[in-house]
Design a protein around this motif. Structure first.
Motif, mmCIF file in Angstrom:
data_model
loop_
_atom_site.group_PDB
_atom_site.id
_atom_site.type_symbol
_atom_site.label_atom_id
_atom_site.label_comp_id
_atom_site.label_asym_id
_atom_site.label_seq_id
_atom_site.Cartn_x
_atom_site.Cartn_y
_atom_site.Cartn_z
ATOM 1 N N ILE A 198 0.832 -1.210 0.000
ATOM 2 C CA ILE A 198 0.000 0.000 0.000
ATOM 3 C C ILE A 198 0.862 1.254 0.000
ATOM 4 C CG2 ILE A 198 -1.808 1.295 1.192
ATOM 5 C CD1 ILE A 198 -2.748 -1.366 0.021
ATOM 6 N N CYS A 199 1.715 1.384 1.007
ATOM 7 C CA CYS A 199 2.515 2.614 1.121
ATOM 8 C C CYS A 199 3.906 2.461 0.520
ATOM 9 C CB CYS A 199 2.628 3.053 2.577
ATOM 10 S SG CYS A 199 3.603 1.904 3.610
ATOM 11 N N GLY A 200 4.391 1.260 0.398
ATOM 12 C CA GLY A 200 5.713 1.021 -0.165
ATOM 13 C C GLY A 200 6.841 1.526 0.685
ATOM 14 N N GLU A 201 6.583 1.962 1.867
ATOM 15 C CA GLU A 201 7.627 2.551 2.714
ATOM 16 C C GLU A 201 8.060 1.614 3.854
ATOM 17 O OE1 GLU A 201 6.195 6.248 4.132
ATOM 18 O OE2 GLU A 201 6.067 7.182 2.143
ATOM 19 N N ARG A 202 7.090 1.008 4.500
ATOM 20 C CA ARG A 202 7.420 0.194 5.686
ATOM 21 C C ARG A 202 7.423 -1.278 5.314
ATOM 22 N NH1 ARG A 202 3.978 1.639 10.697
ATOM 23 N NH2 ARG A 202 5.800 0.705 11.695
ATOM 24 N N GLU A 203 8.006 -2.043 6.230
ATOM 25 C CA GLU A 203 8.095 -3.475 6.030
ATOM 26 C C GLU A 203 6.714 -4.105 6.181
ATOM 27 O OE1 GLU A 203 10.400 -6.835 5.123
ATOM 28 O OE2 GLU A 203 10.986 -4.721 5.209
ATOM 29 N N ALA A 204 6.352 -5.005 5.285
ATOM 30 C CA ALA A 204 5.066 -5.707 5.375
ATOM 31 C C ALA A 204 5.106 -6.720 6.517
ATOM 32 C CB ALA A 204 4.764 -6.407 4.059
ATOM 33 N N VAL A 205 4.042 -6.743 7.306
ATOM 34 C CA VAL A 205 3.985 -7.680 8.445
ATOM 35 C C VAL A 205 2.753 -8.572 8.387
ATOM 36 C CG1 VAL A 205 5.349 -6.220 9.991
ATOM 37 C CG2 VAL A 205 2.859 -5.915 9.882
ATOM 38 N N ILE A 206 1.736 -8.181 7.594
ATOM 39 C CA ILE A 206 0.512 -8.992 7.529
ATOM 40 C C ILE A 206 -0.209 -8.734 6.206
ATOM 41 C CG2 ILE A 206 -0.819 -7.219 8.738
ATOM 42 C CD1 ILE A 206 -2.519 -9.445 9.926
ATOM 43 N N ASN A 207 -0.548 -9.791 5.507
ATOM 44 C CA ASN A 207 -1.275 -9.691 4.233
ATOM 45 C C ASN A 207 -0.614 -8.727 3.251
ATOM 46 O OD1 ASN A 207 -3.093 -11.392 5.476
ATOM 47 N ND2 ASN A 207 -4.598 -9.773 5.905
ATOM 48 N N GLY A 208 0.709 -8.683 3.254
ATOM 49 C CA GLY A 208 1.465 -7.808 2.354
ATOM 50 C C GLY A 208 1.446 -6.356 2.775
ATOM 51 N N ASP A 253 0.410 -0.135 9.990
ATOM 52 C CA ASP A 253 -0.421 1.065 9.843
ATOM 53 C C ASP A 253 -1.426 0.907 8.705
ATOM 54 O OD1 ASP A 253 0.700 2.380 11.956
ATOM 55 O OD2 ASP A 253 2.126 3.542 10.755
ATOM 56 N N CYS A 254 -0.983 0.435 7.585
ATOM 57 C CA CYS A 254 -1.889 0.279 6.433
ATOM 58 C C CYS A 254 -2.916 -0.815 6.684
ATOM 59 C CB CYS A 254 -1.072 -0.019 5.170
ATOM 60 S SG CYS A 254 -0.101 1.400 4.580
ATOM 61 N N PHE A 255 -2.491 -1.859 7.389
ATOM 62 C CA PHE A 255 -3.443 -2.918 7.739
ATOM 63 C C PHE A 255 -4.568 -2.357 8.598
ATOM 64 C CE2 PHE A 255 -4.600 -6.153 10.991
ATOM 65 C CZ PHE A 255 -5.327 -7.005 10.163
ATOM 66 N N LEU A 256 -4.226 -1.509 9.578
ATOM 67 C CA LEU A 256 -5.243 -0.929 10.457
ATOM 68 C C LEU A 256 -6.147 0.045 9.700
ATOM 69 C CD1 LEU A 256 -3.195 -0.321 13.742
ATOM 70 C CD2 LEU A 256 -4.889 -2.100 13.308
#
Length: 340
Positions: free
Chosen positions: A5-15, A19-22
């Motif tokens: 989504i943001c391409g900035e932070r490391e993915a931790v869940i569902n890619g 923050d983007c997951f929330l």
């Protein structure tokens, strides 16, 4: 792998990063409404079909929100706070949603319905409803302190039973000669209470049911629990055969005693008292003072201050001072240890 989504932070869940997951969806599903009833007399709270006599209004609201809220993902952590929007009958609920190192706030408006309804306990109380009478009587005349101590024990016992049976209450109390009567709302609780009083004081309990009417198509009986306290008390002197004893304590049906002639201690039950035919030969306030004149190996000569004459008594199993306490049993007298 970077967040899709943001391409900035490391993915931790569902890619996605946390923050983007929330941000991807709402997670909290609050209840459709919060509805409680409050008793205007005692403040008890009704949730659904059940009354809770230990909850207050705000605790009830919190309980409904806690049990009624669901979350779309069980991998998140969440807590909430709320406030009432005055004059709108609404709750503003704030959910703090956390996942990994991300956090967000979700708010929701939930209709609040508060009804005023008299609880069953207060309804019965206002209608002078009672199921049993607890009668406390004694075989002897109780002084003010004894009566106060007994009443305190009874009231504490009732209080503990109320924590188990919220619909238990005292409708009224009547002072009677030698005791008191309590009108209680629960027959089963009164039976338990009378048993505990019996165990504490070695009392005898008698149940006397009497027809009071018809309830739900069946005959309704009220029960009188007559609790007869023993005619002996702490500090009294009792005898059986050659034994002369002083009662030191009465607790849980056990009578703690001391032999005033040899100093041996022990305990009796109410059954022992009856089976051995113990009799009271002096009360706690029957003790008198006397002056020691001569002390021999097994005897002591004292001056009886009540009759101003000398008498010889058996030497007790403790050291005596110049002035002693004595108790009489007919023509005989015994020196009593003033430390017991």
């Amino acid at each position: 792998m970077r967040c899709i989504i943001c391409g900035e932070r490391e993915a931790v869940i569902n890619g996605m990063c946390s923050d983007c997951f929330l941000k991807s969806k709402r997670f909290a599903n609050p209840p459709r409404k919060v509805e409680i009833s409050i008793c205007p007399r005692c403040g008890a709270v009704k949730i659904g079909n059940s009354w809770d006599y230990n909850l207050k209004r705000d605790e009830g609201i919190n309980k409904i929100l806690l049990n009624g809220t669901t979350f779309k993902d069980d991998r998140i952590n969440a807590n909430f706070s709320w406030k009432i929007i005055e004059n709108q009958n609404m709750l503003e609920v704030e959910y703090k949603i956390k996942f990994d190192d991300g956090e967000k706030i979700e708010t929701a408006l939930v209709p609040l319905i508060i009804k005023i309804q008299t609880c069953p306990r207060c309804s019965k109380y206002s209608g002078d409803y009672f199921e049993s009478i607890l009668q406390i009587r004694s075989g002897k005349k109780l002084d003010r302190k004894e009566l106060k101590d007994i009443r305190e024990f009874v009231m504490e016992t009732i209080k503990r039973e109320m924590s188990k049976n919220p619909e238990l209450y005292i409708l009224k109390e009547e002072i009677r000669d030698g005791g008191f009567d309590l009108y209680l709302s629960s027959n089963s609780s009164t039976r338990t209470i009378s048993k505990k009083i019996s165990e504490q004081y070695g009392a005898i309990v008698k149940e006397s049911p009497h027809l009071a009417g018809v309830k739900d198509g069946e005959k309704f009986y009220r029960v009188t629990y007559s609790v007869r306290l023993p005619d002996y008390g702490v500090g009294d002197f009792i005898k059986s055969g050659n034994e002369r004893l002083k009662i030191l304590a009465i607790k849980k049906g056990q009578i703690k005693v001391i032999n005033i002639e040899n100093g041996n201690t022990g305990s009796l039950t109410q059954k022992d008292f009856v089976d051995k035919d113990f009799k009271i030969f002096a009360r706690a306030n029957d003790m008198e003072t006397a002056v020691v004149l001569f002390e021999k190996e097994n005897e002591i000569e004292i001056m009886d201050e009540s009759y101003f004459k000398t008498i010889v008594v058996k030497k007790p199993p403790f050291n005596v001072k110049k002035e002693v306490l004595i108790v009489r049993d007919g023509e005989s007298a015994y020196i009593v240890d003033n430390k017991i």
